[in-house]
Design a protein around this motif. Sequence first.
Motif, PDB file in Angstrom:
ATOM      1  N   PRO A 107       0.813  -1.218   0.000  1.00  0.00           N
ATOM      2  CA  PRO A 107       0.000   0.000   0.000  1.00  0.00           C
ATOM      3  C   PRO A 107       0.847   1.268   0.000  1.00  0.00           C
ATOM      4  O   PRO A 107       0.523   2.240  -0.688  1.00  0.00           O
ATOM      5  CB  PRO A 107      -0.828  -0.133   1.286  1.00  0.00           C
ATOM      6  CG  PRO A 107      -0.892  -1.605   1.543  1.00  0.00           C
ATOM      7  CD  PRO A 107       0.445  -2.131   1.109  1.00  0.00           C
ATOM      8  N   ALA A 108       1.950   1.259   0.760  1.00  0.00           N
ATOM      9  CA  ALA A 108       2.838   2.425   0.792  1.00  0.00           C
ATOM     10  C   ALA A 108       3.582   2.582  -0.524  1.00  0.00           C
ATOM     11  O   ALA A 108       3.734   3.685  -1.044  1.00  0.00           O
ATOM     12  CB  ALA A 108       3.827   2.289   1.948  1.00  0.00           C
ATOM     13  N   ALA A 109       4.056   1.468  -1.096  1.00  0.00           N
ATOM     14  CA  ALA A 109       4.819   1.529  -2.342  1.00  0.00           C
ATOM     15  C   ALA A 109       3.957   2.064  -3.482  1.00  0.00           C
ATOM     16  O   ALA A 109       4.413   2.894  -4.283  1.00  0.00           O
ATOM     17  CB  ALA A 109       5.366   0.152  -2.686  1.00  0.00           C
ATOM     18  N   TYR A 110       2.723   1.609  -3.574  1.00  0.00           N
ATOM     19  CA  TYR A 110       1.860   2.068  -4.668  1.00  0.00           C
ATOM     20  C   TYR A 110       1.473   3.532  -4.498  1.00  0.00           C
ATOM     21  O   TYR A 110       1.192   4.216  -5.480  1.00  0.00           O
ATOM     22  CB  TYR A 110       0.610   1.201  -4.750  1.00  0.00           C
ATOM     23  CG  TYR A 110       0.887  -0.274  -4.952  1.00  0.00           C
ATOM     24  CD1 TYR A 110       2.038  -0.703  -5.615  1.00  0.00           C
ATOM     25  CD2 TYR A 110       0.022  -1.242  -4.472  1.00  0.00           C
ATOM     26  CE1 TYR A 110       2.311  -2.051  -5.793  1.00  0.00           C
ATOM     27  CE2 TYR A 110       0.276  -2.599  -4.650  1.00  0.00           C
ATOM     28  CZ  TYR A 110       1.428  -3.000  -5.307  1.00  0.00           C
ATOM     29  OH  TYR A 110       1.701  -4.334  -5.479  1.00  0.00           O
ATOM     30  N   ALA A 111       1.470   4.019  -3.258  1.00  0.00           N
ATOM     31  CA  ALA A 111       1.136   5.424  -3.000  1.00  0.00           C
ATOM     32  C   ALA A 111       2.360   6.324  -3.016  1.00  0.00           C
ATOM     33  O   ALA A 111       2.223   7.554  -2.987  1.00  0.00           O
ATOM     34  CB  ALA A 111       0.429   5.545  -1.649  1.00  0.00           C
ATOM     35  N   GLY A 112       3.564   5.740  -3.046  1.00  0.00           N
ATOM     36  CA  GLY A 112       4.778   6.540  -3.000  1.00  0.00           C
ATOM     37  C   GLY A 112       4.963   7.253  -1.678  1.00  0.00           C
ATOM     38  O   GLY A 112       5.530   8.343  -1.619  1.00  0.00           O
ATOM     39  N   SER A 113       4.502   6.630  -0.590  1.00  0.00           N
ATOM     40  CA  SER A 113       4.594   7.250   0.732  1.00  0.00           C
ATOM     41  C   SER A 113       5.415   6.375   1.671  1.00  0.00           C
ATOM     42  O   SER A 113       5.485   5.158   1.499  1.00  0.00           O
ATOM     43  CB  SER A 113       3.200   7.472   1.325  1.00  0.00           C
ATOM     44  OG  SER A 113       2.524   6.247   1.519  1.00  0.00           O
ATOM     45  N   ARG A 114       6.023   6.996   2.655  1.00  0.00           N
ATOM     46  CA  ARG A 114       6.847   6.238   3.598  1.00  0.00           C
ATOM     47  C   ARG A 114       6.006   5.220   4.362  1.00  0.00           C
ATOM     48  O   ARG A 114       6.421   4.082   4.572  1.00  0.00           O
ATOM     49  CB  ARG A 114       7.530   7.192   4.581  1.00  0.00           C
ATOM     50  CG  ARG A 114       8.396   6.496   5.630  1.00  0.00           C
ATOM     51  CD  ARG A 114       9.161   7.515   6.473  1.00  0.00           C
ATOM     52  NE  ARG A 114       9.924   6.883   7.536  1.00  0.00           N
ATOM     53  CZ  ARG A 114      11.122   6.331   7.389  1.00  0.00           C
ATOM     54  NH1 ARG A 114      11.689   6.296   6.201  1.00  0.00           N
ATOM     55  NH2 ARG A 114      11.761   5.799   8.420  1.00  0.00           N
TER      56      ARG A 114
END
Length: 349
Positions: A107-114
């Motif tokens: 979920p973080a990788a697809y959103a580009g968030s830490r």
Amino acid sequence: MTHSKFSTQVRPPFDFGASRIWTDLDLNAEGHQRGWLRLNVSSSTNTGFIPIPVATFKNGDGPKVLLLGGVHGDEYEGQVMAMKLMRSLKLENVRGQIIILNATNAPAAYAGSRTSPLDDGNLNRAYPGDPRGTPTEEIAYLLNEVLLPGVDYLLDIHSGGTANYFLPSAHVYAHRDEAAMDHLLHLLKVFAMPVSIVLDGLFDHDKKAIGAADRLGVLRFATELGGAGYVSVDALRRAEVGLARLLHEIGLLREPITVEPAPATHFYSRLPNKQYGYAFANGVWEAYHEVGEMVEEGEAIGAIHFAQEPWREPLVLHSRQAGMIYALRRPAITEMGQILFIQAVPYVR
């Protein structure tokens, strides 16, 4: 070489047990498989699963390796390295097994968030996890209870994310077993980034992958490959060649996939959390140095300026001791409590 002599337990096969994350793959099977680990979700937009891509290459006896990218979703170098390795690795050149996750906290990788947009979870602060917890805790449980117990090495590829830029480097955590530490230091020389870092005394050790690896007798090798929201051409190239050398050195590759020799590396120790340079005011951060520069004890490292009171003298931050600037905050806008710089000093064992 393998490090099985350092292990303290008999490793079970990959058994998902209480984990609610599931897959159609058999991670114990010989051969090359690719597919998804499925993280169950139920929200207004998705009442199915979020896919966590995984590839496994298993070919007979040999070392077992888990390679992770995307533990933090705004760290892109590890994600790129993992995806490229998934596509280029040949099963016939593998001895043992390597499991590759390019988007570990999907979920973080697809959103580009830490952190995960589902629960704001930081996967590297969520160990040992919980099979019935938040999505991030479920992923941590999968790693802690299913994947890590079945491997000898954890290769954990990180960078500074959007908030920080680290001098591109490889690092290990100080190991209490002398033979294991010897082996880890040797692997740093094989990987051969220009700078190699030894970590010790950091906060939240028990919540991180290194704590899980230590508990399970797994050797963890990691990186900080720049960051600041982009992929450094030079850092990525050096790391890819270093990874190729490392995989051959530990015995996973039957034949080397690079002939580029390891250059010299310089060893440093990263100062512990209490000696970081923190912001003690809100404002605009101006760094006086770049990463890799050497500074003296008490030297000015940068200043926080005050946009609402431009006539006010800035708050100047000074180095804790003589050493190298290892990491810097990149966004200029800063708030009290944020890390502005991290130092490293020459490593003494």
